[in-house]
Enzyme design. Structure first.
Site, PDB file in Angstrom:
ATOM      1  N   GLU A 105     -17.709 -12.637 -21.653  1.00  0.00           N
ATOM      2  CA  GLU A 105     -17.741 -11.199 -21.330  1.00  0.00           C
ATOM      3  C   GLU A 105     -17.819 -10.380 -22.611  1.00  0.00           C
ATOM      4  O   GLU A 105     -17.183 -10.731 -23.606  1.00  0.00           O
ATOM      5  CB  GLU A 105     -16.463 -10.877 -20.547  1.00  0.00           C
ATOM      6  CG  GLU A 105     -16.435  -9.526 -19.897  1.00  0.00           C
ATOM      7  CD  GLU A 105     -15.149  -9.303 -19.088  1.00  0.00           C
ATOM      8  OE1 GLU A 105     -14.750 -10.173 -18.289  1.00  0.00           O
ATOM      9  OE2 GLU A 105     -14.534  -8.243 -19.286  1.00  0.00           O
ATOM     10  N   ASP A 107     -17.346  -6.376 -23.608  1.00  0.00           N
ATOM     11  CA  ASP A 107     -16.842  -5.152 -22.964  1.00  0.00           C
ATOM     12  C   ASP A 107     -16.890  -3.901 -23.792  1.00  0.00           C
ATOM     13  O   ASP A 107     -16.413  -3.887 -24.934  1.00  0.00           O
ATOM     14  CB  ASP A 107     -15.326  -5.296 -22.686  1.00  0.00           C
ATOM     15  CG  ASP A 107     -15.009  -6.321 -21.647  1.00  0.00           C
ATOM     16  OD1 ASP A 107     -15.820  -6.521 -20.756  1.00  0.00           O
ATOM     17  OD2 ASP A 107     -13.920  -6.916 -21.752  1.00  0.00           O
ATOM     18  N   GLU A 109     -15.055  -0.295 -22.788  1.00  0.00           N
ATOM     19  CA  GLU A 109     -14.278   0.413 -21.769  1.00  0.00           C
ATOM     20  C   GLU A 109     -13.871   1.753 -22.333  1.00  0.00           C
ATOM     21  O   GLU A 109     -13.410   1.841 -23.470  1.00  0.00           O
ATOM     22  CB  GLU A 109     -13.004  -0.371 -21.401  1.00  0.00           C
ATOM     23  CG  GLU A 109     -13.240  -1.465 -20.396  1.00  0.00           C
ATOM     24  CD  GLU A 109     -11.942  -2.140 -19.953  1.00  0.00           C
ATOM     25  OE1 GLU A 109     -10.860  -1.512 -19.999  1.00  0.00           O
ATOM     26  OE2 GLU A 109     -12.009  -3.307 -19.578  1.00  0.00           O
TER      27      GLU A 109
END
Ligand code: NAG
Length: 291
Positions: A105, A107, A109
């Site tokens: 993953e 990311d 955010e």
């Protein structure tokens, strides 16, 4: 072997290069073609003939979308305009992820904040199911006023996070030091807007103000220069296994870009797992000892 017998092979190779080129180009723009809104019961919307997408969050639900394609390496740009005003308690996640318990993953955010207080841009990299590699940044602009470009360059040696073309983080392939690197599992692009007021803003002290709902985040100008996986085959590989020569596949930061990244990290980084000694009493993860 004379020319005639080679010709079909050359043509096939040229053909797959052309397909790769077309796939990359075709991925520019349209949200109808590239994404599905996967949850939120009508709170996610594609607008302007596919040029824009919005997610919204209210007391009942957030919303989210995902890419139709799975990618294995790419240079992926998306423009986002974050929830304006009092966005405390909300999180807008924009990330690449594979499936399963040992997933990879990458990311971005965005943790909302009270009006006038800065958003926090949180980044992380999971490889083979293991994350714990958080770095957080402030931004040098108001991400709610206009669209800004958030990019991920993912190739076999680097995962480079950039904001408006300025690199903020370079997660390098350190397999030689025993650090797994995401390079075998295809990932989709995901994004969602949801309520996380139990942790997002000042560690959960500031709650979502539902009187300001619905909260809306907007997306535009998606562009993927990427290898699309389909039935186990990559759009970037010729039949004989020779990768199509996309320059981003071997791209890394030049001296100027490294300088700019250091500037961001010096002035805007607010958390780095590689300097959080309390968290790693047994010593920092091996990738931390390299720049
Ligand atoms: C919100 O603003 C405060 C005050 O400036 C800051 O300490 C904090 O890091 C910001 N972000 C979040 C997600 O709390």
């Amino acid at each position: 072997m004379g020319f005639p017998s080679k010709a079909p092979k050359m043509l096939a190779l040229a053909g797959s290069l052309v397909i790769c080129f077309l796939v990359s180009v075709a991925a520019a723009g349209n949200f109808y073609q590239n994404f599905d809104i996967t949850w939120g019961d009508g709170r996610g919307k594609v607008l302007n003939g596919g040029q824009m997408l919005t997610l919204s969050l209210d007391r009942t639900s957030g919303s989210g979308f995902q890419s139709r394609n799975e990618y294995l390496f790419g240079k992926i740009d998306m423009q986002l305009k974050l929830v304006p005003g009092n966005s405390a308690g909300t999180v807008t996640a924009y990330y690449l992820s594979s499936q399963g318990p040992t997933h990879d993953e990458i990311d971005f955010e965005f943790l909302g904040n009270l009006s006038g207080d800065p958003y926090t841009l949180h980044t992380n990299v999971f490889s083979q199911g293991k994350g714990n590699r958080e770095q957080q940044f402030k931004l040098w602009f108001d991400p709610t006023k206009d669209f800004h470009t958030y990019s991920i360059l993912w190739n076999p040696q680097h995962i480079i996070f950039s904001v408006d073309g300025t690199p903020i983080r370079d997660f390098r392939n350190n397999e030689a030091k025993g650090v797994p690197f995401p390079k075998n599992q295809p990932m989709r692009i995901y994004s969602s807007l949801w309520n996380a007021d139990n942790w997002a803003t000042r560690g959960g002290l500031v709650k979502t103000d539902w009187s300001k709902a619905p909260f809306v985040a907007s997306y535009s100008n998606f562009n993927a220069n990427a290898c699309v996986m389909s039935m186990g085959a990559s759009s970037c590989e010729a039949k004989n296994g020779t990768p199509a020569g996309s320059s981003w596949m071997t791209q890394e930061l030049d001296a100027t870009s490294q300088e700019r990244m250091r500037w961001v990290q010096k002035n805007y980084m607010i958390y780095n797992y590689c300097t959080d000694a309390n968290r790693f009493p047994q010593g920092f993860p091996p990738e931390c000892s390299i720049a």
